[in-house]
Design a protein around this motif. Structure first.
Motif, PDB file in Angstrom:
ATOM      1  N   ILE A  73      23.391 -26.819   1.591  1.00 59.47           N
ATOM      2  CA  ILE A  73      22.800 -28.148   1.437  1.00 59.47           C
ATOM      3  C   ILE A  73      23.762 -29.179   2.004  1.00 59.47           C
ATOM      4  O   ILE A  73      24.972 -29.098   1.789  1.00 59.47           O
ATOM      5  CB  ILE A  73      22.519 -28.446  -0.054  1.00 59.47           C
ATOM      6  N   VAL A  74      23.220 -30.145   2.735  1.00 62.44           N
ATOM      7  CA  VAL A  74      24.037 -31.255   3.221  1.00 62.44           C
ATOM      8  C   VAL A  74      23.279 -32.551   2.976  1.00 62.44           C
ATOM      9  O   VAL A  74      22.050 -32.609   3.131  1.00 62.44           O
ATOM     10  CB  VAL A  74      24.399 -31.098   4.717  1.00 62.44           C
ATOM     11  N   LEU A  75      24.000 -33.588   2.541  1.00 64.33           N
ATOM     12  CA  LEU A  75      23.448 -34.916   2.329  1.00 64.33           C
ATOM     13  C   LEU A  75      24.185 -35.895   3.233  1.00 64.33           C
ATOM     14  O   LEU A  75      25.419 -35.843   3.338  1.00 64.33           O
ATOM     15  CB  LEU A  75      23.598 -35.367   0.871  1.00 64.33           C
ATOM     16  N   TYR A  76      23.424 -36.805   3.869  1.00 58.73           N
ATOM     17  CA  TYR A  76      24.003 -37.826   4.721  1.00 58.73           C
ATOM     18  C   TYR A  76      23.676 -39.212   4.153  1.00 58.73           C
ATOM     19  O   TYR A  76      22.510 -39.493   3.844  1.00 58.73           O
ATOM     20  CB  TYR A  76      23.450 -37.741   6.148  1.00 58.73           C
ATOM     21  N   PHE A  77      24.687 -40.059   4.022  1.00 56.48           N
ATOM     22  CA  PHE A  77      24.485 -41.454   3.624  1.00 56.48           C
ATOM     23  C   PHE A  77      25.137 -42.356   4.653  1.00 56.48           C
ATOM     24  O   PHE A  77      26.205 -42.058   5.186  1.00 56.48           O
ATOM     25  CB  PHE A  77      25.089 -41.711   2.242  1.00 56.48           C
ATOM     26  N   GLY A  78      24.477 -43.487   4.923  1.00 58.36           N
ATOM     27  CA  GLY A  78      24.940 -44.413   5.948  1.00 58.36           C
ATOM     28  C   GLY A  78      25.883 -45.474   5.428  1.00 58.36           C
ATOM     29  O   GLY A  78      26.619 -45.280   4.461  1.00 58.36           O
ATOM     30  N   ASP A  79      25.831 -46.631   6.047  1.00 54.46           N
ATOM     31  CA  ASP A  79      26.803 -47.705   5.834  1.00 54.46           C
ATOM     32  C   ASP A  79      26.246 -48.766   4.877  1.00 54.46           C
ATOM     33  O   ASP A  79      25.098 -48.680   4.436  1.00 54.46           O
ATOM     34  CB  ASP A  79      27.140 -48.342   7.183  1.00 54.46           C
ATOM     35  N   TYR A  80      27.097 -49.745   4.568  1.00 56.57           N
ATOM     36  CA  TYR A  80      26.741 -50.923   3.768  1.00 56.57           C
ATOM     37  C   TYR A  80      26.364 -50.579   2.328  1.00 56.57           C
ATOM     38  O   TYR A  80      25.516 -51.241   1.724  1.00 56.57           O
ATOM     39  CB  TYR A  80      25.592 -51.696   4.441  1.00 56.57           C
ATOM     40  N   ALA A  90      27.292 -27.166  -1.162  1.00 53.62           N
ATOM     41  CA  ALA A  90      26.735 -28.487  -0.881  1.00 53.62           C
ATOM     42  C   ALA A  90      27.810 -29.392  -0.317  1.00 53.62           C
ATOM     43  O   ALA A  90      28.962 -29.371  -0.761  1.00 53.62           O
ATOM     44  CB  ALA A  90      26.143 -29.098  -2.150  1.00 53.62           C
ATOM     45  N   THR A  91      27.411 -30.207   0.660  1.00 52.00           N
ATOM     46  CA  THR A  91      28.330 -31.148   1.306  1.00 52.00           C
ATOM     47  C   THR A  91      27.702 -32.526   1.322  1.00 52.00           C
ATOM     48  O   THR A  91      26.523 -32.675   1.679  1.00 52.00           O
ATOM     49  CB  THR A  91      28.618 -30.718   2.757  1.00 52.00           C
ATOM     50  N   LEU A  92      28.473 -33.524   0.923  1.00 49.18           N
ATOM     51  CA  LEU A  92      28.044 -34.918   1.019  1.00 49.18           C
ATOM     52  C   LEU A  92      28.837 -35.578   2.137  1.00 49.18           C
ATOM     53  O   LEU A  92      30.070 -35.616   2.091  1.00 49.18           O
ATOM     54  CB  LEU A  92      28.283 -35.650  -0.301  1.00 49.18           C
ATOM     55  N   ILE A  93      28.108 -36.077   3.141  1.00 47.22           N
ATOM     56  CA  ILE A  93      28.766 -36.760   4.255  1.00 47.22           C
ATOM     57  C   ILE A  93      28.439 -38.243   4.172  1.00 47.22           C
ATOM     58  O   ILE A  93      27.291 -38.647   4.390  1.00 47.22           O
ATOM     59  CB  ILE A  93      28.320 -36.169   5.608  1.00 47.22           C
ATOM     60  N   GLU A  94      29.445 -39.043   3.833  1.00 48.94           N
ATOM     61  CA  GLU A  94      29.329 -40.494   3.851  1.00 48.94           C
ATOM     62  C   GLU A  94      29.832 -40.939   5.216  1.00 48.94           C
ATOM     63  O   GLU A  94      31.033 -40.894   5.500  1.00 48.94           O
ATOM     64  CB  GLU A  94      30.129 -41.095   2.702  1.00 48.94           C
ATOM     65  N   LEU A  95      28.929 -41.334   6.080  1.00 50.14           N
ATOM     66  CA  LEU A  95      29.249 -41.530   7.496  1.00 50.14           C
ATOM     67  C   LEU A  95      30.423 -42.462   7.746  1.00 50.14           C
ATOM     68  O   LEU A  95      31.268 -42.164   8.601  1.00 50.14           O
ATOM     69  CB  LEU A  95      28.000 -41.995   8.248  1.00 50.14           C
ATOM     70  N   PRO A  96      30.568 -43.598   7.037  1.00 49.84           N
ATOM     71  CA  PRO A  96      31.749 -44.441   7.305  1.00 49.84           C
ATOM     72  C   PRO A  96      33.062 -43.730   7.041  1.00 49.84           C
ATOM     73  O   PRO A  96      34.073 -44.050   7.660  1.00 49.84           O
ATOM     74  CB  PRO A  96      31.548 -45.624   6.342  1.00 49.84           C
ATOM     75  N   LYS A  97      33.060 -42.751   6.143  1.00 43.31           N
ATOM     76  CA  LYS A  97      34.294 -42.031   5.831  1.00 43.31           C
ATOM     77  C   LYS A  97      34.702 -41.067   6.936  1.00 43.31           C
ATOM     78  O   LYS A  97      35.826 -40.570   6.940  1.00 43.31           O
ATOM     79  CB  LYS A  97      34.148 -41.291   4.500  1.00 43.31           C
ATOM     80  N   ILE A  98      33.766 -40.779   7.862  1.00 51.22           N
ATOM     81  CA  ILE A  98      34.124 -39.931   9.010  1.00 51.22           C
ATOM     82  C   ILE A  98      34.114 -40.752  10.297  1.00 51.22           C
ATOM     83  O   ILE A  98      34.038 -40.200  11.391  1.00 51.22           O
ATOM     84  CB  ILE A  98      33.223 -38.691   9.123  1.00 51.22           C
ATOM     85  N   GLY A  99      34.155 -42.084  10.148  1.00 51.83           N
ATOM     86  CA  GLY A  99      34.290 -42.957  11.308  1.00 51.83           C
ATOM     87  C   GLY A  99      32.997 -43.322  12.003  1.00 51.83           C
ATOM     88  O   GLY A  99      33.030 -43.789  13.144  1.00 51.83           O
ATOM     89  N   ILE A 100      31.844 -43.133  11.330  1.00 50.86           N
ATOM     90  CA  ILE A 100      30.553 -43.503  11.919  1.00 50.86           C
ATOM     91  C   ILE A 100      30.014 -44.687  11.123  1.00 50.86           C
ATOM     92  O   ILE A 100      29.681 -44.560   9.941  1.00 50.86           O
ATOM     93  CB  ILE A 100      29.571 -42.322  11.892  1.00 50.86           C
ATOM     94  N   TYR A 101      29.885 -45.844  11.775  1.00 48.49           N
ATOM     95  CA  TYR A 101      29.576 -47.082  11.077  1.00 48.49           C
ATOM     96  C   TYR A 101      28.236 -47.664  11.529  1.00 48.49           C
ATOM     97  O   TYR A 101      27.737 -47.365  12.606  1.00 48.49           O
ATOM     98  CB  TYR A 101      30.684 -48.110  11.326  1.00 48.49           C
TER      99      TYR A 101
END
Length: 351
Positions: free
Chosen positions: A270-277, A312-323
């Protein structure tokens, strides 16, 4: 001999790259899946005309509560197709296009040779024929959704936002919205019915499609993985549901399921992606608050799955340099980069 084999391999890879670049589709089409039939007693009398929108229903039937599915199968596809599930207020169109005419997310993934099944859930889009009784009326709400979906605080855009800001694109985006004629009790059966039909698959969910995605994955072993883009709801084992996280849009509460049901989610990647702001602290802005509480619950969800032995992996995009990503990550200007991230994750998990 080794040089010949090596050259054949290189040529084969080049051919696949050309195919992906030109997007050669082997087969495509659409179908409905799931649903039910309403049958009225009696014998139909074809001599009576009341009106086009008013009928004598005696003896007649209505086919309702199905999902509508667009599919495309590329040449030489990966073995596991992707099933795309949309969120509230829209349809599968959000996966198929961008407001400014770039490749949609499902098209980008087709270029990586992933078969796509894009759903309109029951009561939405091209699956609007339902058994639910609904009142449809015009509702002026676009400024509200502009805020909730983290484009900015209307009329000001968030700084560095990845969404196309020209008026034509914004108009196209809001015209994707569709009335919701569903009672939402048919969402999980619709996803499950599609998984039954296509066999092994990966659910790719968005927003309000996240919760029915978890439930469908629990109920169907054909679901081999879930990639969730900013899911709006989360399940937890009975007795381990965290306290509700309060917020200005009603907060976020975990949904209890049996331990055996929850264990199903620990058996698939499972992977979850969350964006910015998305702020860490409470805010006076509705969009900030709506996703602050959901991101915090997502962290608890991922921790619980992994504590039970899951992957399961949670990817918070700003934390990997994607803004700059809004809630509609799949339509943002950097959706190609996000598609590459998903492709890498799928390949790493041998799907």
């Amino acid at each position: 001999m080794r040089k010949i084999i090596s050259m054949i391999t290189i040529l084969a890879n080049c051919a696949l790259n050309v195919i992906a670049q030109n997007l050669v589709i082997e087969r495509q089409g659409h179908f409905s899946v799931g649903g039910s039939v309403i049958q009225h007693e009696g014998v139909y009398d074809n001599s009576k005309f009341v009106g086009w929108a008013t009928q004598v229903e005696k003896g007649q039937k209505a086919s309702v509560n199905h999902a509508f599915v667009d599919y495309q199968i590329p040449v030489n596809p990966h073995r596991t197709p992707l099933v795309y599930v949309h969120g509230y207020g829209g349809s599968g169109v959000c996966w198929e296009m961008t407001p400014d005419g770039r490749d949609g997310f499902s098209t980008l993934m087709l270029r990586h040779r992933w078969t796509s099944y894009v759903m309109d859930l029951p009561g939405r889009g091209r699956a609007g024929r339902t058994s639910a009784t609904s009142a449809v009326k015009p509702l002026a709400d676009e400024m509200f959704w502009f805020d909730i979906w983290r484009m900015g605080i209307y009329p000001k855009w968030n700084e560095g936002v990845q969404f196309p800001k020209d008026s034509a694109s914004v108009s196209q985006f809001f015209r994707e919205m569709t009335p919701d004629l569903s009672d939402h009790r048919q969402d999980v059966p619709g996803i499950k019915a599609l998984a039954d039909k296509v066999g092994r698959c990966v659910l790719v969910t968005h927003s309000a499609g996240g919760l029915p995605g978890w439930m469908a994955a629990i109920q169907n072993k054909n679901v081999k993985a879930v990639a969730a883009y900013e899911p709006g709801g989360f399940v937890f084992p009975e007795g381990e549901v965290p306290p509700k996280i309060d917020g200005l849009t009603g907060g976020c509460a975990g949904i209890p399921v049996s331990t055996s049901d929850f264990s199903r989610l620990t058996q698939i990647p499972i992977v979850l992606y969350f964006g910015d702001y998305i702020p860490e602290k409470p805010s006076k802005n509705l969009g900030d608050e709506n996703w602050r509480v959901r991101l915090q619950m997502a962290r608890k969800f991922v921790e619980t799955i992994n504590r039970h032995g899951g992957n399961a992996t949670l990817i918070e995009l700003p934390k990997i340099g994607i803004y700059g990503n809004t809630h509609f990550l799949m339509q943002d200007l950097n959706n190609k980069q996000l598609a590459e991230l998903l492709n890498d994750w799928l390949v790493e998990n041998k799907l």
